[in-house]
Design a protein around this motif. Sequence first.
Motif, PDB file in Angstrom:
ATOM      1  N   LEU A 295      27.200 -35.041 -30.261  1.00  0.00           N
ATOM      2  CA  LEU A 295      27.569 -34.570 -28.942  1.00  0.00           C
ATOM      3  C   LEU A 295      28.787 -34.989 -28.341  1.00  0.00           C
ATOM      4  CD1 LEU A 295      26.209 -32.757 -26.731  1.00  0.00           C
ATOM      5  CD2 LEU A 295      25.400 -34.803 -25.502  1.00  0.00           C
ATOM      6  N   TYR A 296      29.001 -36.364 -28.583  1.00  0.00           N
ATOM      7  CA  TYR A 296      30.514 -36.906 -28.126  1.00  0.00           C
ATOM      8  C   TYR A 296      31.573 -36.471 -28.797  1.00  0.00           C
ATOM      9  CZ  TYR A 296      28.192 -40.168 -24.540  1.00  0.00           C
ATOM     10  OH  TYR A 296      27.724 -40.689 -23.635  1.00  0.00           O
ATOM     11  N   THR A 297      31.115 -36.308 -30.183  1.00  0.00           N
ATOM     12  CA  THR A 297      32.358 -35.755 -30.899  1.00  0.00           C
ATOM     13  C   THR A 297      32.664 -34.346 -30.327  1.00  0.00           C
ATOM     14  OG1 THR A 297      30.954 -35.456 -32.431  1.00  0.00           O
ATOM     15  CG2 THR A 297      32.467 -37.155 -32.961  1.00  0.00           C
ATOM     16  N   GLN A 298      31.710 -33.763 -30.067  1.00  0.00           N
ATOM     17  CA  GLN A 298      32.062 -32.177 -29.774  1.00  0.00           C
ATOM     18  C   GLN A 298      32.779 -32.459 -28.328  1.00  0.00           C
ATOM     19  OE1 GLN A 298      31.461 -29.257 -31.131  1.00  0.00           O
ATOM     20  NE2 GLN A 298      30.953 -30.388 -32.931  1.00  0.00           N
ATOM     21  N   LEU A 299      32.053 -33.170 -27.334  1.00  0.00           N
ATOM     22  CA  LEU A 299      32.682 -32.969 -26.120  1.00  0.00           C
ATOM     23  C   LEU A 299      34.286 -33.617 -25.988  1.00  0.00           C
ATOM     24  CD1 LEU A 299      29.828 -34.696 -23.909  1.00  0.00           C
ATOM     25  CD2 LEU A 299      30.680 -32.487 -23.608  1.00  0.00           C
ATOM     26  N   LEU A 300      34.411 -34.764 -26.864  1.00  0.00           N
ATOM     27  CA  LEU A 300      35.833 -35.123 -26.981  1.00  0.00           C
ATOM     28  C   LEU A 300      36.595 -34.517 -28.029  1.00  0.00           C
ATOM     29  CD1 LEU A 300      34.642 -38.890 -26.970  1.00  0.00           C
ATOM     30  CD2 LEU A 300      35.422 -37.493 -25.109  1.00  0.00           C
ATOM     31  N   LYS A 301      36.185 -33.158 -28.415  1.00  0.00           N
ATOM     32  CA  LYS A 301      37.052 -32.489 -29.340  1.00  0.00           C
ATOM     33  C   LYS A 301      38.432 -32.394 -28.895  1.00  0.00           C
ATOM     34  CE  LYS A 301      35.633 -29.090 -32.714  1.00  0.00           C
ATOM     35  NZ  LYS A 301      35.124 -27.836 -32.731  1.00  0.00           N
ATOM     36  N   ASP A 302      38.754 -32.028 -27.532  1.00  0.00           N
ATOM     37  CA  ASP A 302      40.292 -31.770 -27.151  1.00  0.00           C
ATOM     38  C   ASP A 302      40.916 -32.981 -27.158  1.00  0.00           C
ATOM     39  OD1 ASP A 302      39.297 -29.217 -26.737  1.00  0.00           O
ATOM     40  OD2 ASP A 302      38.891 -29.283 -24.497  1.00  0.00           O
ATOM     41  N   LYS A 303      40.191 -34.216 -26.647  1.00  0.00           N
ATOM     42  CA  LYS A 303      40.939 -35.474 -26.565  1.00  0.00           C
ATOM     43  C   LYS A 303      41.177 -35.754 -28.209  1.00  0.00           C
ATOM     44  CE  LYS A 303      41.120 -38.768 -23.617  1.00  0.00           C
ATOM     45  NZ  LYS A 303      41.789 -38.769 -22.395  1.00  0.00           N
ATOM     46  N   LEU A 304      40.382 -35.712 -29.121  1.00  0.00           N
ATOM     47  CA  LEU A 304      40.769 -36.064 -30.583  1.00  0.00           C
ATOM     48  C   LEU A 304      42.038 -35.038 -30.796  1.00  0.00           C
ATOM     49  CD1 LEU A 304      37.068 -36.174 -31.984  1.00  0.00           C
ATOM     50  CD2 LEU A 304      38.772 -38.010 -31.764  1.00  0.00           C
ATOM     51  N   ASN A 305      41.799 -33.885 -30.609  1.00  0.00           N
ATOM     52  CA  ASN A 305      43.152 -33.011 -30.967  1.00  0.00           C
ATOM     53  C   ASN A 305      44.307 -33.598 -30.416  1.00  0.00           C
ATOM     54  OD1 ASN A 305      41.555 -31.184 -32.590  1.00  0.00           O
ATOM     55  ND2 ASN A 305      41.225 -29.913 -30.960  1.00  0.00           N
ATOM     56  N   ARG A 306      44.209 -33.789 -29.010  1.00  0.00           N
ATOM     57  CA  ARG A 306      45.407 -34.431 -28.428  1.00  0.00           C
ATOM     58  C   ARG A 306      45.959 -35.670 -29.252  1.00  0.00           C
ATOM     59  NH1 ARG A 306      44.008 -35.069 -22.939  1.00  0.00           N
ATOM     60  NH2 ARG A 306      42.632 -33.348 -23.167  1.00  0.00           N
ATOM     61  N   ILE A 307      44.979 -36.450 -29.689  1.00  0.00           N
ATOM     62  CA  ILE A 307      45.556 -37.471 -30.423  1.00  0.00           C
ATOM     63  C   ILE A 307      46.320 -37.579 -31.678  1.00  0.00           C
ATOM     64  CG2 ILE A 307      44.514 -39.619 -31.468  1.00  0.00           C
ATOM     65  CD1 ILE A 307      42.257 -39.756 -29.427  1.00  0.00           C
ATOM     66  N   ILE A 308      45.727 -36.508 -32.341  1.00  0.00           N
ATOM     67  CA  ILE A 308      46.210 -36.503 -33.516  1.00  0.00           C
ATOM     68  C   ILE A 308      47.629 -35.358 -33.594  1.00  0.00           C
ATOM     69  CG2 ILE A 308      44.364 -37.128 -35.171  1.00  0.00           C
ATOM     70  CD1 ILE A 308      43.498 -34.378 -35.566  1.00  0.00           C
ATOM     71  N   GLU A 309      47.627 -34.559 -32.284  1.00  0.00           N
ATOM     72  CA  GLU A 309      48.867 -33.891 -32.138  1.00  0.00           C
ATOM     73  C   GLU A 309      50.099 -34.577 -32.501  1.00  0.00           C
ATOM     74  OE1 GLU A 309      49.367 -32.440 -28.028  1.00  0.00           O
ATOM     75  OE2 GLU A 309      47.933 -30.900 -28.680  1.00  0.00           O
ATOM     76  N   GLY A 310      51.073 -33.759 -33.054  1.00  0.00           N
ATOM     77  CA  GLY A 310      52.298 -34.385 -33.374  1.00  0.00           C
ATOM     78  C   GLY A 310      52.256 -34.928 -34.838  1.00  0.00           C
ATOM     79  N   GLU A 311      51.165 -35.386 -35.280  1.00  0.00           N
ATOM     80  CA  GLU A 311      51.173 -36.060 -36.741  1.00  0.00           C
ATOM     81  C   GLU A 311      51.254 -34.641 -37.648  1.00  0.00           C
ATOM     82  OE1 GLU A 311      51.518 -38.918 -36.944  1.00  0.00           O
ATOM     83  OE2 GLU A 311      50.718 -39.860 -35.182  1.00  0.00           O
ATOM     84  N   THR A 312      52.059 -34.830 -38.493  1.00  0.00           N
ATOM     85  CA  THR A 312      52.319 -33.636 -39.341  1.00  0.00           C
ATOM     86  C   THR A 312      51.527 -33.699 -40.491  1.00  0.00           C
ATOM     87  OG1 THR A 312      54.238 -35.052 -40.254  1.00  0.00           O
ATOM     88  CG2 THR A 312      54.805 -33.039 -38.788  1.00  0.00           C
ATOM     89  N   SER A 313      51.341 -34.744 -41.214  1.00  0.00           N
ATOM     90  CA  SER A 313      50.588 -34.676 -42.408  1.00  0.00           C
ATOM     91  C   SER A 313      48.957 -35.409 -42.170  1.00  0.00           C
ATOM     92  CB  SER A 313      51.163 -35.725 -43.613  1.00  0.00           C
ATOM     93  OG  SER A 313      50.897 -37.274 -43.114  1.00  0.00           O
ATOM     94  N   LEU A 314      48.214 -34.914 -43.132  1.00  0.00           N
ATOM     95  CA  LEU A 314      46.661 -35.429 -43.113  1.00  0.00           C
ATOM     96  C   LEU A 314      46.583 -37.092 -42.993  1.00  0.00           C
ATOM     97  CD1 LEU A 314      44.078 -34.040 -42.798  1.00  0.00           C
ATOM     98  CD2 LEU A 314      43.907 -34.238 -45.450  1.00  0.00           C
TER      99      LEU A 314
END
Lengths: 314, 447
Positions: free
Chosen positions: A93-112
């Motif tokens: 549940l938490y990973t789903q809720l925090l999806k946006d947050k997680l996306n923001r964290i890895i934003e800007g990173e270019t490679s996997l």
Amino acid sequence: MSIVTEKFSTVESVRLGLKDVGYIATKQIAHTVYLAFHLGKPILVEGPAGVGKTELSKAAASFMGVPLIRLQCYEGLDESKALYEWKYGKQLLYTQLLKDKLNRIIEGETSLAESIDRLHQYDDIFFSPQFLEPRPLLKALQEKDGAVLLVDEVDKSDDEFEAFLLEILSDFQVSIPEIGTIEATSRPFVFLTSNSTRELGEALRRRCLHLYISFPDQKLEREIVRTRVPGISERLTGQLVSFIHQVRKLDIKKLPSVSETIDWAKTLVLLHAENLDRDLVRETLNTFLKAQEDIRITEEKLHTLTEHALREAT
Amino acid sequence: MDRILENFITTLRRSGVRVSVAETMDALRAAELSGYGDRGALKDFLAASLAKSLLEKKMFEVCFRHFFAIDDVVGEDFPIENTPTPPAVQGTAFLTQAFLAGDGGGLTLAFNEAAGRVDIGSIQSPTQKGLYMQRIFQELGLESLDRDIQRLTEEGGQEALAQARFLEVMRDNLIARVRNLIERQLELYARRRSEELSEGYMRSARLSALEERDLARIHRLVQKMVKQLKDRYSRRQKAARRGHLDFKKTLRQSVTYGGLPFDIRWKSKKMERPEIVAICDVSRSVSNVVRFFLLILYSLNEAISRIRSFTFCSNLVEVSHLFEKYPLIEALARLKSGAGLPILMNRTDYGISLCDFRDQYSDCLTKRTTVIILGDARNNYWNPRTEALRFIAERCKRLIWLNPETPSLWGSGDSEMEAYLPYCTMARECNTLGHLEKVVEYLLRKN
């Protein structure tokens, strides 16, 4: 803790304390409980079914004023049921809720690889104590003011679980790989009960104090009945306890236990019985005899048994 | 005081109660808590920390009663209260002084020490009673007490005479007590040796002492063997497989989570309970070991719930129910004689028996079954019917053949062992406990 220590100052105070919470202890039981407290050792309680093995730990818990945490053993019991489990649902549940947050964290990173590196900075978040579901053993370790831990019918569990139990009983700490070692804040008072369906391991026996509770003698059983069944007359108590003791001498499959004596006493009180008589006994036999064969054997001797009980009680 | 406890624990150990070092430490702390004054408390405390099963509790009971009876001899009521007024105690002897001063505690200590110094624990027969008594008297200095009494009597005078009489009474008292002590010691230690002590607990099974011991060992060994069979699928094995990702399962699970491999599944081996089929030869050719075989069979039945047992001679019958129904001795007798069983006790026929098994009971063979055959494979030159054994071997997990003969005799005369050998996962000589131990060890090594 000091209040509890005070309660355990003498053997007599233990015995009386247990009596206050409705458990009539023999000297031997009181001695063992007292000793176990002072040595900080678990007690392994053995004895026939229904002599109050489980009841003892319940009484000890309310006597000490700490919660009773019970772990019922059965075949196939394993660590995740006894010790701890991760709350998978909550994690998801938490990973789903925090999806946006997680996306923001890895934003800007270019490679996997970079994204994963970034995520690694937070990796243990989902494996923190908030996501931990403590099961009885861990719960007992975490109780701040101590607890009574009852490991019921330990003989029903598997050998492997027994070995695992040893680990906890000797150190009172468990290690959870993701979090670290959790140590008991205050050591729980441990009772293990066994009905000897399986021979327990020597190692486990050696690590515990051993208490064998057998059927109580007549005097003690009368006292137990009086405590548990208020309003029963002295005469009836004497008669029914004497009767039960005779039945225990018969060659029957399942001997009536103390709890069944109490059941019978309650039944008789409900029926407003003053004295035992043959018909009354015949009608209520099934409260303490649970096998048809046993009832038949007892019925055959009903007359002598009742006569003897009446004689003995006067 | 620790020495007393130490001696007591030695006594316990000699009586067959296993006491570990850790338990000794517990007992020490327990004894500290209770002290030696309150016998009831001391007994319960020590029982809780030293005797860990009902059987041990009973042995403890006996030992405690006898051991601490020694203390009671002196410890309880040494009636010294009416000491005559002791103005001038001329006696130099320790006993004289102790008696006249009313020093019960000192006497107890001296008594215990004397008993310890003469090593009263090693008394073994009634003929040694006099010897040990003399030794204790010597240690206590009874002679000088006698001299003091003599001197006081000669001295005359009312006071001295009163003292002398008092000392005489005390001396007789002491002698009686020493005799008492020795009697009890003798009872305790001699009984321990003559196994009378254990007889009470073993009465239910009237095996000879030797067999009783053997049975206990067989029990232990069989339990070890069973455990080893179980352990193949135990904790350790499961943990070892933890590192193996079960990719298929994880993928399947990820469907629930929108394709995210969230719930990771690991490969695990399925837990299996051992299933055992034991087939035992009860014919005359193995008559000298058949009892041993049956003991193994009985232990197996007690140790494992999923077991089916068969015995055979000219034909094969199932006997699993016998073990539940009858106690050990009766079960053994019935199995050996075949009383009440549809078994033909003519000449051994392995071929027919194996075919019987194949035809009637092969449904109890699964991929998890371990088949144990106990027998010498002496077939009286009948057809060995190896195809039946092959049938069995193909349908079980493993086939273990335990043969009472040495391998050099296998295949000689009417022994068909060589014909059967190719179908056995393992075949071993087994006619003593040592062999059984080796079989178990072999199984252990295999893992």
